[in-house]
Scaffold this motif. Structure first.
Motif, PDB file in Angstrom:
ATOM      1  N   LEU A  76     -22.147   5.181   3.997  1.00 41.45           N
ATOM      2  CA  LEU A  76     -21.146   4.410   4.711  1.00 41.45           C
ATOM      3  C   LEU A  76     -21.848   3.345   5.544  1.00 41.45           C
ATOM      4  CD1 LEU A  76     -18.973   7.369   6.015  1.00 41.45           C
ATOM      5  CD2 LEU A  76     -18.630   6.028   3.949  1.00 41.45           C
ATOM      6  N   PHE A  77     -21.302   2.153   5.559  1.00 37.20           N
ATOM      7  CA  PHE A  77     -21.909   1.060   6.303  1.00 37.20           C
ATOM      8  C   PHE A  77     -20.914   0.483   7.296  1.00 37.20           C
ATOM      9  CE2 PHE A  77     -24.119   1.190   2.254  1.00 37.20           C
ATOM     10  CZ  PHE A  77     -25.430   1.244   2.682  1.00 37.20           C
ATOM     11  N   GLY A  78     -21.427   0.016   8.424  1.00 35.40           N
ATOM     12  CA  GLY A  78     -20.662  -0.746   9.402  1.00 35.40           C
ATOM     13  C   GLY A  78     -19.334  -0.162   9.798  1.00 35.40           C
ATOM     14  N   ASP A  79     -18.291  -0.939   9.563  1.00 38.43           N
ATOM     15  CA  ASP A  79     -16.943  -0.588   9.981  1.00 38.43           C
ATOM     16  C   ASP A  79     -16.472   0.720   9.349  1.00 38.43           C
ATOM     17  OD1 ASP A  79     -14.856  -1.428  11.677  1.00 38.43           O
ATOM     18  OD2 ASP A  79     -13.670  -2.104   9.964  1.00 38.43           O
ATOM     19  N   GLU A  80     -16.882   0.972   8.120  1.00 37.51           N
ATOM     20  CA  GLU A  80     -16.459   2.198   7.430  1.00 37.51           C
ATOM     21  C   GLU A  80     -17.055   3.438   8.092  1.00 37.51           C
ATOM     22  OE1 GLU A  80     -16.016   3.867   2.870  1.00 37.51           O
ATOM     23  OE2 GLU A  80     -17.382   2.221   3.272  1.00 37.51           O
ATOM     24  N   ALA A  83     -15.185   4.040  11.217  1.00 35.09           N
ATOM     25  CA  ALA A  83     -13.853   4.577  10.917  1.00 35.09           C
ATOM     26  C   ALA A  83     -13.929   6.078  10.689  1.00 35.09           C
ATOM     27  CB  ALA A  83     -13.258   3.884   9.679  1.00 35.09           C
ATOM     28  N   HIS A  84     -14.896   6.528   9.910  1.00 34.71           N
ATOM     29  CA  HIS A  84     -15.033   7.964   9.652  1.00 34.71           C
ATOM     30  C   HIS A  84     -15.345   8.726  10.942  1.00 34.71           C
ATOM     31  CE1 HIS A  84     -14.682   8.402   5.264  1.00 34.71           C
ATOM     32  NE2 HIS A  84     -15.024   7.131   5.264  1.00 34.71           N
ATOM     33  N   ALA A  85     -16.188   8.152  11.781  1.00 35.62           N
ATOM     34  CA  ALA A  85     -16.522   8.817  13.051  1.00 35.62           C
ATOM     35  C   ALA A  85     -15.303   8.881  13.968  1.00 35.62           C
ATOM     36  CB  ALA A  85     -17.662   8.060  13.740  1.00 35.62           C
ATOM     37  N   LEU A 144     -10.028   4.844   5.042  1.00 36.23           N
ATOM     38  CA  LEU A 144      -9.787   4.841   6.480  1.00 36.23           C
ATOM     39  C   LEU A 144      -9.966   3.426   7.027  1.00 36.23           C
ATOM     40  CD1 LEU A 144     -11.606   8.104   7.560  1.00 36.23           C
ATOM     41  CD2 LEU A 144      -9.158   7.662   7.629  1.00 36.23           C
ATOM     42  N   ALA A 145      -9.048   3.018   7.876  1.00 32.63           N
ATOM     43  CA  ALA A 145      -9.133   1.693   8.481  1.00 32.63           C
ATOM     44  C   ALA A 145     -10.154   1.719   9.607  1.00 32.63           C
ATOM     45  CB  ALA A 145      -7.769   1.275   9.022  1.00 32.63           C
ATOM     46  N   GLY A 146     -11.031   0.743   9.604  1.00 36.83           N
ATOM     47  CA  GLY A 146     -12.079   0.662  10.621  1.00 36.83           C
ATOM     48  C   GLY A 146     -11.601  -0.069  11.858  1.00 36.83           C
ATOM     49  N   PRO A 147     -12.303   0.096  12.964  1.00 32.53           N
ATOM     50  CA  PRO A 147     -11.876  -0.521  14.220  1.00 32.53           C
ATOM     51  C   PRO A 147     -11.857  -2.047  14.171  1.00 32.53           C
ATOM     52  CG  PRO A 147     -14.029   0.523  14.465  1.00 32.53           C
ATOM     53  CD  PRO A 147     -13.497   0.906  13.125  1.00 32.53           C
ATOM     54  N   ARG A 148     -12.854  -2.673  13.572  1.00 32.53           N
ATOM     55  CA  ARG A 148     -12.858  -4.138  13.497  1.00 32.53           C
ATOM     56  C   ARG A 148     -11.744  -4.648  12.593  1.00 32.53           C
ATOM     57  NH1 ARG A 148     -17.476  -2.382  14.807  1.00 32.53           N
ATOM     58  NH2 ARG A 148     -18.528  -1.858  12.899  1.00 32.53           N
TER      59      ARG A 148
END
Length: 168
Positions: A76-80, A83-85, A144-148
């Motif tokens: 998983l990279f960056g925003d993804e 999102a998982h966290a 999952l939608a990421g915060p950014r």
């Protein structure tokens, strides 16, 4: 007695002791090459070797039952990853459901719908039920939608708020 004869006798002893077919017993014996070679080298008899092999097979089976098989995961990279966290402990999550058309190299995301659901499958189903512009019918791929992606921005840390500003 030659090794292959002794191995056959061990297989028969395992089959009789466990009341299983010869082929199943053969699989159990072949899965324990260390104990077979060790027993042959020490000159152990057929019954003792069969008991040792069955005990080792039982230990292996218990270990496999205790430890679930690892699931194949992707990085998983960056925003993804964020999102998982963020969503891991929450029952209801916000999913970004991509409406994908085409296959292979011609695959493209036509639109993205944001859905609140408990699971990715539930989010994809909800998006499909509420998508009225299906021309032609797309595939619904939930993530999952990421915060950014949701418009969040990092806040300044406490240390930055407490430092005097040089611009005053």
């Amino acid at each position: 007695m030659k090794y292959f004869e002794w191995e056959g006798a061990v297989t028969e002893a395992v089959a009789e002791a466990m009341a299983i077919s010869h082929s199943d017993a053969s699989g159990i014996v072949e899965a324990q090459p260390f104990y077979m070679q060790q027993s042959w080298g020490k000159g152990m008899d057929v019954q003792m070797t069969a008991a040792k092999v069955m005990e080792a097979a039982q230990v292996d089976a218990e270990e496999r039952a205790r430890t679930p098989a690892p699931k194949q995961e992707r990085m998983l990279f960056g925003d993804e990853a964020d999102a998982h966290a963020f969503w891991k402990d929450r029952e209801w999550k916000t999913y970004a459901v991509d409406l994908v058309q085409g296959r292979g190299k011609k695959e493209k995301v036509v639109r993205t719908m944001y859905v609140r659901a408990r699971t990715g499958h539930g989010a994809a189903t909800c998006a499909e039920e509420n998508d009225w512009s299906r021309n032609p019918k797309p595939r619904y791929v939930a993530r999952l939608a990421g915060p950014r992606e949701l418009g969040c921005t990092p806040s300044a840390s406490k240390e930055q708020h407490n430092e005097p500003s040089a611009h005053r």
